[in-house]
Motif scaffolding. Structure first.
Motif, PDB file in Angstrom:
ATOM      1  N   SER A  57       0.777  -1.187   0.007  1.00  0.00           N
ATOM      2  CA  SER A  57       0.144   0.108  -0.074  1.00  0.00           C
ATOM      3  C   SER A  57       0.702   1.299  -0.038  1.00  0.00           C
ATOM      4  O   SER A  57       2.051   1.056   0.364  1.00  0.00           O
ATOM      5  N   ASP A  58       0.152   2.358  -0.225  1.00  0.00           N
ATOM      6  CA  ASP A  58       1.090   3.680  -0.163  1.00  0.00           C
ATOM      7  C   ASP A  58       1.320   3.904   1.177  1.00  0.00           C
ATOM      8  O   ASP A  58       2.458   4.688   1.496  1.00  0.00           O
ATOM      9  N   GLU A  59       0.524   3.722   2.206  1.00  0.00           N
ATOM     10  CA  GLU A  59       0.904   3.757   3.509  1.00  0.00           C
ATOM     11  C   GLU A  59       2.199   3.209   3.919  1.00  0.00           C
ATOM     12  O   GLU A  59       2.949   3.711   4.488  1.00  0.00           O
ATOM     13  N   LYS A  60       2.284   1.887   3.449  1.00  0.00           N
ATOM     14  CA  LYS A  60       3.524   1.079   3.703  1.00  0.00           C
ATOM     15  C   LYS A  60       4.776   1.802   3.016  1.00  0.00           C
ATOM     16  O   LYS A  60       5.892   1.864   3.716  1.00  0.00           O
ATOM     17  N   LYS A  63       6.077   4.560   5.256  1.00  0.00           N
ATOM     18  CA  LYS A  63       6.427   4.058   6.493  1.00  0.00           C
ATOM     19  C   LYS A  63       8.132   3.775   6.145  1.00  0.00           C
ATOM     20  O   LYS A  63       8.890   3.727   6.983  1.00  0.00           O
TER      21      LYS A  63
END
Length: 227
Positions: A57-60, A63
């Motif tokens: 994901s873009d969130e991963k 991070k």
């Protein structure tokens, strides 16, 4: 520290040739001490062997990239010392010969260091005169001594004294490690300060170590034109 990043890097979901965290530290030592600035996007690609990291994901992605930038900032701070220390994650083993064995933290750091030297070799070549290049190469030989990269082993074996035991040679290289790191970092800083061109260096994209060689031989790049 950086446990999640370390786990992410060694996952079997990452592309073949992705660096482990100790390798990233060694690689970033060369990036942070390069004679010319290197773009973040460029060195991050190399960490994953210039392949898709397979973020879920873009969130991963955010991070992991933030964690890599934190490692970069840590290394950048260390190389400002007159005698840059190894990062805390790199535990030195006893006896010294143990640091040469596969799986040793210093061996991984040295692998990453040598990958960075290879990647940025043309940048150094463009900035070093003949005398300085010899000093730089001697520092590289010490810092690459613990690496298991084939080219690093060949480089370090070229002028070894046959009468010196492997145990004694490992002790000598380990004792010289601090001075070699200081020399390498000092030369990079001096060249960066005197450089007239402060534009970020963008390296020509090359195949990953395990990609098919561009020459058409059908062999992997690392087994063909890489060396």
């Amino acid at each position: 520290m950086h446990k999640k990043l370390a786990k992410f890097l060694v996952s079997d979901k990452r592309p073949e040739g992705t660096m482990s965290l100790p390798e990233v530290y060694g690689f970033l030592f060369t990036v942070c001490t390069a004679p010319e600035p290197v773009e973040t996007a460029e060195w991050m690609e190399v960490v994953f062997n210039c392949k898709d990291p397979n973020y879920k994901s873009d969130e991963k992605r955010g991070k992991i990239e933030t964690a890599l930038l934190a490692v970069f900032a840590e290394v950048e701070a260390l190389v400002q010392f007159d005698e840059p220390p190894l990062p805390e994650i790199i535990e030195l083993l006893e006896p010294p010969i143990a640091n040469v064995r596969k799986g040793a933290p210093l061996a991984f750091w040295s692998d990453g260091f040598f990958d960075g030297v290879d990647w940025l070799e043309d940048v150094w070549a463009a900035n070093l005169d003949e005398d300085a290049e010899q000093v730089w190469k001697e520092a590289v030989k010490v810092l690459a001594y613990f690496s298991h990269r084939d080219a690093a082993r060949e480089l370090c074996a070229g002028d070894e004294d046959a009468w010196v035991s492997d145990q004694r040679r490992a002790e000598q290289r380990l004792n010289a490690l601090g001075d070699a790191m200081a020399t390498y970092a000092r030369m990079g800083r001096a060249l960066a300060q005197s450089s007239k061109n402060h534009q970020p260096f963008v390296r020509e994209v090359q195949p990953g170590r395990n990609d098919p060689c561009f020459c058409g031989s059908g062999r992997k790049y690392k087994r063909c034109c890489m060396n």
